[in-house]
Design an enzyme around this catalytic site. Sequence first.
Site, PDB file in Angstrom:
ATOM      1  N   HIS A  74      -9.598  78.435 -36.540  1.00  0.00           N
ATOM      2  CA  HIS A  74      -9.318  76.947 -36.060  1.00  0.00           C
ATOM      3  C   HIS A  74      -8.884  77.057 -34.711  1.00  0.00           C
ATOM      4  O   HIS A  74      -8.414  78.087 -33.968  1.00  0.00           O
ATOM      5  CB  HIS A  74      -8.257  76.243 -37.020  1.00  0.00           C
ATOM      6  CG  HIS A  74      -6.955  77.030 -36.975  1.00  0.00           C
ATOM      7  ND1 HIS A  74      -7.032  78.022 -37.962  1.00  0.00           N
ATOM      8  CD2 HIS A  74      -5.716  77.407 -36.252  1.00  0.00           C
ATOM      9  CE1 HIS A  74      -5.979  79.011 -37.799  1.00  0.00           C
ATOM     10  NE2 HIS A  74      -4.896  78.138 -37.024  1.00  0.00           N
ATOM     11  N   GLN A  78      -6.142  82.080 -32.645  1.00  0.00           N
ATOM     12  CA  GLN A  78      -5.631  83.246 -32.850  1.00  0.00           C
ATOM     13  C   GLN A  78      -6.419  83.707 -34.132  1.00  0.00           C
ATOM     14  O   GLN A  78      -6.386  83.515 -35.443  1.00  0.00           O
ATOM     15  CB  GLN A  78      -3.998  82.992 -33.632  1.00  0.00           C
ATOM     16  CG  GLN A  78      -3.298  82.082 -32.815  1.00  0.00           C
ATOM     17  CD  GLN A  78      -1.742  82.207 -32.832  1.00  0.00           C
ATOM     18  OE1 GLN A  78      -1.132  83.049 -31.871  1.00  0.00           O
ATOM     19  NE2 GLN A  78      -1.252  81.253 -33.598  1.00  0.00           N
ATOM     20  N   HIS A 113      -8.732  80.737 -41.967  1.00  0.00           N
ATOM     21  CA  HIS A 113      -9.558  79.763 -41.709  1.00  0.00           C
ATOM     22  C   HIS A 113      -9.874  79.310 -40.110  1.00  0.00           C
ATOM     23  O   HIS A 113      -8.958  78.686 -39.430  1.00  0.00           O
ATOM     24  CB  HIS A 113      -9.529  78.382 -42.479  1.00  0.00           C
ATOM     25  CG  HIS A 113     -10.740  77.452 -42.328  1.00  0.00           C
ATOM     26  ND1 HIS A 113     -10.924  76.282 -43.592  1.00  0.00           N
ATOM     27  CD2 HIS A 113     -11.738  77.504 -41.417  1.00  0.00           C
ATOM     28  CE1 HIS A 113     -12.029  75.762 -43.133  1.00  0.00           C
ATOM     29  NE2 HIS A 113     -12.531  76.037 -41.962  1.00  0.00           N
ATOM     30  N   ASN A 146      -1.856  67.863 -36.965  1.00  0.00           N
ATOM     31  CA  ASN A 146      -0.976  69.012 -37.131  1.00  0.00           C
ATOM     32  C   ASN A 146       0.024  68.819 -38.117  1.00  0.00           C
ATOM     33  O   ASN A 146       0.800  68.009 -37.917  1.00  0.00           O
ATOM     34  CB  ASN A 146      -0.713  69.913 -36.117  1.00  0.00           C
ATOM     35  CG  ASN A 146      -0.701  71.309 -36.269  1.00  0.00           C
ATOM     36  OD1 ASN A 146       0.256  71.651 -37.184  1.00  0.00           O
ATOM     37  ND2 ASN A 146      -1.006  72.119 -35.443  1.00  0.00           N
TER      38      ASN A 146
HETATM   39  W1  AMW Z   1      -2.418  79.635 -37.048  1.00  0.00           W
HETATM   40  O1  AMW Z   1      -0.682  80.566 -37.054  1.00  0.00           O
HETATM   41  O2  AMW Z   1      -3.169  80.093 -38.249  1.00  0.00           O
HETATM   42  O3  AMW Z   1      -3.231  80.110 -35.402  1.00  0.00           O
HETATM   43  O4  AMW Z   1      -2.184  77.930 -36.798  1.00  0.00           O
HETATM   44  C1  AMW Z   1      -2.058  77.224 -38.177  1.00  0.00           C
HETATM   45  C2  AMW Z   1      -1.614  75.895 -37.780  1.00  0.00           C
HETATM   46  O5  AMW Z   1      -1.840  74.984 -38.911  1.00  0.00           O
HETATM   47  C3  AMW Z   1      -0.204  75.461 -37.352  1.00  0.00           C
HETATM   48  O6  AMW Z   1      -0.187  74.934 -36.100  1.00  0.00           O
HETATM   49  C4  AMW Z   1       0.300  74.902 -38.423  1.00  0.00           C
HETATM   50  O7  AMW Z   1       1.230  73.950 -38.037  1.00  0.00           O
HETATM   51  C5  AMW Z   1      -0.982  74.186 -39.114  1.00  0.00           C
HETATM   52  N1  AMW Z   1      -0.983  73.583 -40.409  1.00  0.00           N
HETATM   53  C6  AMW Z   1      -0.855  74.629 -41.562  1.00  0.00           C
HETATM   54  N2  AMW Z   1      -0.910  74.111 -42.670  1.00  0.00           N
HETATM   55  C7  AMW Z   1      -1.384  72.642 -42.203  1.00  0.00           C
HETATM   56  C8  AMW Z   1      -1.849  71.582 -42.973  1.00  0.00           C
HETATM   57  N3  AMW Z   1      -1.943  71.454 -44.472  1.00  0.00           N
HETATM   58  N4  AMW Z   1      -2.276  70.515 -42.430  1.00  0.00           N
HETATM   59  C9  AMW Z   1      -2.541  70.481 -41.131  1.00  0.00           C
HETATM   60  N5  AMW Z   1      -1.951  71.583 -40.379  1.00  0.00           N
HETATM   61  C10 AMW Z   1      -1.502  72.538 -41.026  1.00  0.00           C
END
Ligand code: AMW
Length: 193
Positions: free
Chosen positions: A135, A122, A133, A66
């Site tokens: 996850h 989410q 996307h 992350n």
């Molecule tokens: W979500 O609010 O869409 O359920 O969660 C998005 C997650 O993706 C967050 O934990 C955020 O820190 C992570 N994130 C966003 N962009 C990236 C990236 N480029 N690489 C890795 N993690 C990412």
Amino acid sequence: MLISPLSSALRSSVALRPISVAIKKASSFASSSIKMEAEKQYKFGPYKIDEKEVFYSTHLSYALVNLRPLLPGHVLVCPRREVKRFTDLTPEETSDLWISAQKIGKQLEIYHKASSLTLAIQDGPQAGQTVPHVHIHIVPRKGGDFENNDEIYDALDEKEKELKKTLDLDKERKDRSMEEMAQEADEYRKLFS
Ligand code: AMW
């Protein structure tokens, strides 16, 4: 000796066979190497993900470290196909995604000496999804990591500004360097080799 058109055609087809086999082999090699290259390319919504961030993959799913983990070991598992909503997944993708999450959660809980796991999706913007996307968040959990256990869901939902201030998550959750993320992914990759 007279050579009939039929025997001549037969002879040339025999002579050509090794060439056509070689062409077939070369083209199947080329298409499998194109497939292998394509399998190394990862996208997370609008973001291109460096393979250094990826520590686990199947033909349908992959897992990445992350950019801004909430707690140590907070990782994400995604389908390779870029789809927004959970119901957009095929049964095969759904099954592969959750089986991957199960394997990853098990190893990361041990690795981080945790005693529980949060697994969360989410699903859609009103549920707090910020990257369009699908996850699964996997977060290894320990006693006392959040004062009140369910605060983790508010922390996942970055809209909870007040709570963020209380927990000082802004301070903790700066974007990390590629070097730091690659190092973490290297460690996790060893757990699945
Ligand atoms: W979500 O609010 O869409 O359920 O969660 C998005 C997650 O993706 C967050 O934990 C955020 O820190 C992570 N994130 C966003 N962009 C990236 C990236 N480029 N690489 C890795 N993690 C990412």
